[in-house]
Scaffold this motif. Structure first.
Motif, short mmCIF file in Angstrom:
data_model
loop_
_atom_site.label_atom_id
_atom_site.label_comp_id
_atom_site.label_asym_id
_atom_site.label_seq_id
_atom_site.Cartn_x
_atom_site.Cartn_y
_atom_site.Cartn_z
N LEU A 8 65.89 68.76 -35.86
CA LEU A 8 65.14 70.00 -35.68
C LEU A 8 65.43 70.68 -34.34
CD1 LEU A 8 61.65 68.86 -37.01
CD2 LEU A 8 63.44 70.10 -38.23
N SER A 9 65.59 69.88 -33.29
CA SER A 9 65.77 70.46 -31.97
C SER A 9 66.39 69.43 -31.02
CB SER A 9 64.42 70.91 -31.42
OG SER A 9 64.56 71.45 -30.13
N THR A 10 67.19 69.92 -30.09
CA THR A 10 67.78 69.08 -29.06
C THR A 10 67.71 69.81 -27.73
OG1 THR A 10 69.31 68.05 -30.61
CG2 THR A 10 69.88 67.89 -28.30
N GLY A 38 64.18 61.06 -30.43
CA GLY A 38 65.25 60.25 -29.87
C GLY A 38 65.51 60.63 -28.42
N LEU A 39 66.06 59.67 -27.67
CA LEU A 39 66.39 59.89 -26.28
C LEU A 39 67.69 59.16 -25.98
CD1 LEU A 39 65.27 61.09 -23.61
CD2 LEU A 39 64.30 58.85 -23.16
N LYS A 47 71.89 63.50 -16.99
CA LYS A 47 70.81 64.12 -17.76
C LYS A 47 70.54 63.28 -19.00
CE LYS A 47 71.39 68.79 -16.20
NZ LYS A 47 70.30 69.70 -16.09
N MET A 48 69.43 63.57 -19.65
CA MET A 48 69.07 62.89 -20.88
C MET A 48 69.00 63.92 -21.99
SD MET A 48 66.25 60.21 -19.49
CE MET A 48 66.72 58.81 -20.45
N TYR A 53 63.60 64.92 -34.83
CA TYR A 53 64.10 64.82 -36.20
C TYR A 53 62.93 64.86 -37.19
CZ TYR A 53 68.09 62.59 -33.84
OH TYR A 53 69.13 62.29 -33.01
N ARG A 54 63.22 65.36 -38.39
CA ARG A 54 62.28 65.24 -39.53
C ARG A 54 62.91 64.21 -40.47
NH1 ARG A 54 58.32 68.23 -40.64
NH2 ARG A 54 59.18 70.13 -39.74
N THR A 55 62.11 63.23 -40.88
CA THR A 55 62.62 62.17 -41.76
C THR A 55 62.13 62.38 -43.18
OG1 THR A 55 60.76 60.73 -41.23
CG2 THR A 55 62.75 60.50 -39.90
#
Length: 55
Positions: A8-10, A38-39, A47-48, A53-55
């Motif tokens: 969905l997004s990062t 997630g990381l 940086k990280m 996510y959508r499961t």
């Protein structure tokens, strides 16, 4: 049975020693809403990368 995971997004964030605690809390709290977080360290390791996510 195959499970589809949709990104969905990062976002890239500053590296922080405690940010994994936030990701853990989000995963525990929102897993019933079919969300996963997630990381990971970025390639330059300065940086990280935080991903939703959508499961």
């Amino acid at each position: 049975m195959e499970q589809k995971i949709e990104k969905l997004s990062t976002v890239k964030i500053q590296k922080s020693p405690d940010v994994y605690k936030v990701v853990d809390a989000l995963n525990r709290t929102l897993k019933e809403d079919d969300l996963m977080f997630g990381l990971a360290l970025d390639e330059d390791k300065e940086k990280m990368v935080f991903t939703i996510y959508r499961t």
